[in-house]
Scaffold this motif. Structure first.
Motif, PDB file in Angstrom:
ATOM      1  N   VAL A 135       0.846  -1.210   0.000  1.00  0.00           N
ATOM      2  CA  VAL A 135       0.000   0.000   0.000  1.00  0.00           C
ATOM      3  C   VAL A 135       0.876   1.252   0.000  1.00  0.00           C
ATOM      4  CG1 VAL A 135      -1.743   1.323   1.287  1.00  0.00           C
ATOM      5  CG2 VAL A 135      -1.964  -1.165   1.092  1.00  0.00           C
ATOM      6  N   SER A 136       1.945   1.266   0.822  1.00  0.00           N
ATOM      7  CA  SER A 136       2.829   2.445   0.872  1.00  0.00           C
ATOM      8  C   SER A 136       3.442   2.723  -0.484  1.00  0.00           C
ATOM      9  CB  SER A 136       3.997   2.258   1.833  1.00  0.00           C
ATOM     10  OG  SER A 136       3.567   1.979   3.081  1.00  0.00           O
ATOM     11  N   LEU A 174      -7.235   4.637  -3.216  1.00  0.00           N
ATOM     12  CA  LEU A 174      -6.583   3.319  -3.147  1.00  0.00           C
ATOM     13  C   LEU A 174      -7.403   2.387  -2.253  1.00  0.00           C
ATOM     14  CD1 LEU A 174      -2.743   3.619  -2.437  1.00  0.00           C
ATOM     15  CD2 LEU A 174      -3.852   2.613  -4.437  1.00  0.00           C
ATOM     16  N   SER A 225      -2.311   9.859  -5.954  1.00  0.00           N
ATOM     17  CA  SER A 225      -3.203  10.480  -4.972  1.00  0.00           C
ATOM     18  C   SER A 225      -4.642  10.048  -5.254  1.00  0.00           C
ATOM     19  CB  SER A 225      -3.070  12.004  -5.003  1.00  0.00           C
ATOM     20  OG  SER A 225      -3.293  12.460  -6.312  1.00  0.00           O
ATOM     21  N   GLY A 257      -1.889   4.097   4.333  1.00  0.00           N
ATOM     22  CA  GLY A 257      -2.468   5.127   3.471  1.00  0.00           C
ATOM     23  C   GLY A 257      -3.588   4.668   2.557  1.00  0.00           C
ATOM     24  N   ALA A 258      -4.110   3.453   2.773  1.00  0.00           N
ATOM     25  CA  ALA A 258      -5.257   3.032   1.951  1.00  0.00           C
ATOM     26  C   ALA A 258      -6.464   3.913   2.277  1.00  0.00           C
ATOM     27  CB  ALA A 258      -5.596   1.562   2.216  1.00  0.00           C
ATOM     28  N   ASP A 259      -7.282   4.192   1.260  1.00  0.00           N
ATOM     29  CA  ASP A 259      -8.499   4.988   1.470  1.00  0.00           C
ATOM     30  C   ASP A 259      -9.678   4.102   1.830  1.00  0.00           C
ATOM     31  OD1 ASP A 259      -7.560   7.683   0.604  1.00  0.00           O
ATOM     32  OD2 ASP A 259      -7.125   6.555  -1.222  1.00  0.00           O
ATOM     33  N   ARG A 300       0.830   4.228  -2.595  1.00  0.00           N
ATOM     34  CA  ARG A 300       0.479   5.570  -2.091  1.00  0.00           C
ATOM     35  C   ARG A 300       1.502   6.600  -2.566  1.00  0.00           C
ATOM     36  NH1 ARG A 300      -4.279   6.951  -0.781  1.00  0.00           N
ATOM     37  NH2 ARG A 300      -3.729   7.671  -2.831  1.00  0.00           N
TER      38      ARG A 300
END
Ligand code: FMN
Length: 314
Positions: free
Chosen positions: A160-161, A171, A168, A193-195, A164
């Motif tokens: 994920v990083s 994710l 932008s 940082g996953a949404d 990310r």
């Protein structure tokens, strides 16, 4: 009385919560004769990899009671083929588009996302960290792992990083069910940082031909999906949602509005319809119409009144 079915996933606003699950809806064109695709909440593509893949040899699918096993093996045209042959149609539909992405290493996943960044008409990415039908080589420190990213919080965090860092756009981390603590894996995705989280992918499973005494699938094992997995998927959605603040998208055995409502009530902000598409290609629209009817009949003004509304038993 009109009802408000809108919901959101990360930065993406959806007019309704009904998505189609990766790998069960082709690249959408295959389904245009069964429905007005513009009615869908969003489309998730078949998983795309850096290079084209032919997938696993046949037999790749077998039916089971209330479900099916598949070992397609991520057949796809590769990212360049996707951009040339599939994306032009998908971006014209006019509903939010999430491209499902997968790689055999963290760098490869980020490479696919990075390549898609310069293309318009993509709202976000669903990182397929949980495909059970291909082997991965992931690296944690100096140790190589031949396992699924979604089995290990550290691998999820790295994947994920890395993505990310190159996008932008929204994710979504798609997780698998074969873990002892889904909350831990979901927390790792959120902290990297996953949404949003999507779950579940299929369960690793096996069917045996008792006459020949061989596995029915050429890949030996496959991914189990369909109505038989739904109660487990609902439980995992409920558990994951208790541990993260980001939205959770519920997937697993959804055929109708009642099935979808179970996921929404335990906290999912949206749902994906998968295996049901093979039995009834209009299933996503029937789920949508059923949700609308459910809310209208009970005079519930908005879907947000249903999401996470699970009560304690008295
Ligand atoms: C034939 C088939 C192919 C699939 N291919 C993918 C895929 O490419 N990427 C992915 O993330 N999930 C894939 N899945 C998993 C589904 O998206 C979904 O997570 C899973 O099947 C559970 O939902 P369901 O019971 O509604 O099918 C596939 C499932 C099936 C049945």
């Amino acid at each position: 009385m009109g009802v408000n079915l809108s919901t959101s996933i990360g930065k993406v606003q959806l007019k309704n919560p009904v998505l189609v699950a990766s790998g069960t809806f082709g690249h959408a064109k295959e389904f245009e004769r069964f429905m007005d695709l513009r009615r869908l909440g969003a489309i998730v593509t078949k998983t795309i990899t850096v290079k084209p893949r032919l997938g696993n040899p046949p037999q790749r699918i077998v039916e089971t009671p209330s479900g099916m096993l598949n070992a397609i093996g991520l057949q796809n045209p590769g990212v360049e083929g996707f951009i040339t042959d599939k994306l032009p149609y998908l971006r014209k539909i006019g509903v939010p588009l999430f491209v499902s992405v997968m790689g055999y290493s963290t760098a490869e996943i980020a490479e696919v996302v990075g390549r898609l960044e310069s293309e318009g008409g993509i709202d976000g990415y669903e990182l397929n960290l949980s495909c059970p039908n291909v082997s991965y080589a992931a690296k944690v420190g100096s140790v190589s792992h031949a396992r699924m990213f979604a089995h290990d919080p550290e691998l999820v965090r790295q994947a994920v990083s890395a993505c990310r860092a190159v996008t932008s756009r929204t994710l979504i981390a798609k997780l698998g069910p074969d873990v002892s603590d889904i909350g831990l894996i979901a927390e790792a995705a959120e902290s990297a940082g996953a949404d949003a989280i999507a779950l579940i992918n299929t369960f690793v499973a096996m069917v045996v031909d008792v006459e020949r005494r061989v596995p029915v699938l050429a890949n030996k094992t496959g991914g189990l999906s369909g109505p038989c997995v739904r109660p487990i998927a609902v439980r995992l959605t409920w558990e994951a949602k208790k541990r993260v603040r980001i939205p959770v998208i519920g997937i697993g055995g959804i055929r109708n509005a009642k099935d979808a409502l179970e996921f929404l009530i335990v906290g999912a902000c949206a749902v994906q319809v998968g295996t049901a598409n093979f039995m009834n290609p209009a299933a996503p629209i029937e789920v949508l119409e059923g949700l609308e009817k459910h809310l209208k009949q009970r005079k519930i003004p908005a879907l947000t009144d249903v999401i996470g509304s699970l009560k304690d038993r008295a």
